[in-house]
Design a protein around this motif. Structure first.
Motif, PDB file in Angstrom:
ATOM      1  N   GLY A  67      -1.302   2.135  10.823  1.00  0.00           N
ATOM      2  CA  GLY A  67      -0.033   0.686  10.763  1.00  0.00           C
ATOM      3  C   GLY A  67       0.332  -0.308  11.574  1.00  0.00           C
ATOM      4  O   GLY A  67       0.559  -0.888  11.042  1.00  0.00           O
ATOM      5  N   VAL A  68      -0.021   0.023  12.704  1.00  0.00           N
ATOM      6  CA  VAL A  68      -0.276  -0.495  14.114  1.00  0.00           C
ATOM      7  C   VAL A  68      -1.274  -2.277  13.551  1.00  0.00           C
ATOM      8  O   VAL A  68      -0.939  -4.207  14.098  1.00  0.00           O
ATOM      9  N   MET A  69      -2.300  -2.177  12.963  1.00  0.00           N
ATOM     10  CA  MET A  69      -3.626  -2.955  12.597  1.00  0.00           C
ATOM     11  C   MET A  69      -3.413  -2.712  11.030  1.00  0.00           C
ATOM     12  O   MET A  69      -3.565  -1.841  10.435  1.00  0.00           O
ATOM     13  N   GLU A  70      -4.248  -4.274  10.644  1.00  0.00           N
ATOM     14  CA  GLU A  70      -5.013  -4.230   9.348  1.00  0.00           C
ATOM     15  C   GLU A  70      -5.726  -3.137   8.862  1.00  0.00           C
ATOM     16  O   GLU A  70      -6.983  -3.512   9.689  1.00  0.00           O
ATOM     17  N   ASN A  71      -5.881  -3.253   7.391  1.00  0.00           N
ATOM     18  CA  ASN A  71      -7.050  -2.826   7.454  1.00  0.00           C
ATOM     19  C   ASN A  71      -8.208  -3.635   7.013  1.00  0.00           C
ATOM     20  O   ASN A  71      -7.822  -4.498   6.127  1.00  0.00           O
ATOM     21  N   LYS A  77      -1.270  -3.323   5.741  1.00  0.00           N
ATOM     22  CA  LYS A  77      -1.466  -2.511   6.432  1.00  0.00           C
ATOM     23  C   LYS A  77      -0.576  -0.901   6.016  1.00  0.00           C
ATOM     24  O   LYS A  77       0.490  -1.498   5.280  1.00  0.00           O
ATOM     25  N   GLY A  78      -0.734   0.310   5.986  1.00  0.00           N
ATOM     26  CA  GLY A  78      -0.635   0.938   6.176  1.00  0.00           C
ATOM     27  C   GLY A  78      -0.372   1.795   6.977  1.00  0.00           C
ATOM     28  O   GLY A  78      -1.669   2.427   8.057  1.00  0.00           O
ATOM     29  N   THR A  79       0.654   2.790   6.602  1.00  0.00           N
ATOM     30  CA  THR A  79       0.959   4.114   7.397  1.00  0.00           C
ATOM     31  C   THR A  79       0.102   5.481   6.552  1.00  0.00           C
ATOM     32  O   THR A  79       0.337   5.599   5.367  1.00  0.00           O
ATOM     33  N   ASP A  80      -0.268   5.823   7.516  1.00  0.00           N
ATOM     34  CA  ASP A  80      -0.708   7.346   6.706  1.00  0.00           C
ATOM     35  C   ASP A  80      -0.834   8.921   7.721  1.00  0.00           C
ATOM     36  O   ASP A  80      -2.175   8.642   8.900  1.00  0.00           O
ATOM     37  N   LEU A  81      -0.008   8.605   8.203  1.00  0.00           N
ATOM     38  CA  LEU A  81       0.094   9.362   9.514  1.00  0.00           C
ATOM     39  C   LEU A  81      -0.680  11.336  10.000  1.00  0.00           C
ATOM     40  O   LEU A  81      -1.607  11.538  10.643  1.00  0.00           O
ATOM     41  N   VAL A 122       4.221   8.529  17.620  1.00  0.00           N
ATOM     42  CA  VAL A 122       5.477   9.362  17.584  1.00  0.00           C
ATOM     43  C   VAL A 122       6.427   7.796  17.059  1.00  0.00           C
ATOM     44  O   VAL A 122       7.411   8.102  16.244  1.00  0.00           O
ATOM     45  N   GLY A 123       6.314   6.700  17.637  1.00  0.00           N
ATOM     46  CA  GLY A 123       7.653   6.077  16.805  1.00  0.00           C
ATOM     47  C   GLY A 123       6.870   5.554  15.715  1.00  0.00           C
ATOM     48  O   GLY A 123       7.457   5.154  14.580  1.00  0.00           O
ATOM     49  N   ALA A 124       5.847   5.517  14.992  1.00  0.00           N
ATOM     50  CA  ALA A 124       5.155   6.212  12.854  1.00  0.00           C
ATOM     51  C   ALA A 124       5.488   6.568  12.643  1.00  0.00           C
ATOM     52  O   ALA A 124       6.577   6.927  11.643  1.00  0.00           O
ATOM     53  N   LYS A 125       5.671   7.873  13.121  1.00  0.00           N
ATOM     54  CA  LYS A 125       6.741   9.254  12.693  1.00  0.00           C
ATOM     55  C   LYS A 125       8.475   8.666  12.469  1.00  0.00           C
ATOM     56  O   LYS A 125       8.815   9.442  12.151  1.00  0.00           O
TER      57      LYS A 125
END
Length: 127
Positions: A67-71, A77-81, A122-125
């Motif tokens: 989620g740091v950069m746009e798709n 932006k979205g997060t998929d750990l 780690v930050g996103a988690k």
């Protein structure tokens, strides 16, 4: 006393033109060889294949998943750990499998990219 003042003769050096043509022909030869190969409209102007390019690709994909950069496909932006971890693990595996076959620049790139990705993961988690 009469001085014979003649206009200086203008000398045009045409040799430079032939030299430029020769250099241009030599410079065009690799491009001409590539142009002789079958064109693939899907490739366009791509950078040369390299380990650095592969590392950059995985890095970018991981940053999108974190989620740091746009798709680039959606502009969002979205997060998929799970996917982010997969890209990080893939880079770690690639670093291990290529150990001893990389130069200083590539080693440094692996170190920096993996460090940045681990910190971002780690930050996103935690978020």
């Amino acid at each position: 006393m009469s001085e014979n003042k003649e206009e200086p003769e203008l000398v045009v050096d045409n040799d430079w033109k032939s030299q430029v043509e020769k250099e241009k022909t030599l410079a065009d030869e690799p491009q001409q060889a590539a142009a002789d190969e079958p064109a693939d409209d899907l490739t366009g102007d791509l950078p040369p294949a390299s380990l650095a390019m592969l590392i950059s690709t995985f890095y970018s994909q991981a940053m999108v998943a974190l989620g740091v950069m746009e798709n680039p496909a959606t502009g969002e932006k979205g997060t998929d750990l799970r996917i982010a971890k997969h890209f990080i693990d893939t880079l770690e595996m690639l670093e291990e499998k290529t150990k001893g076959n990389t130069d200083e620049e590539e080693d440094k790139m692996f170190d920096e990219v993996l460090h940045l990705l681990r910190m971002a993961y780690v930050g996103a988690k935690k978020a």
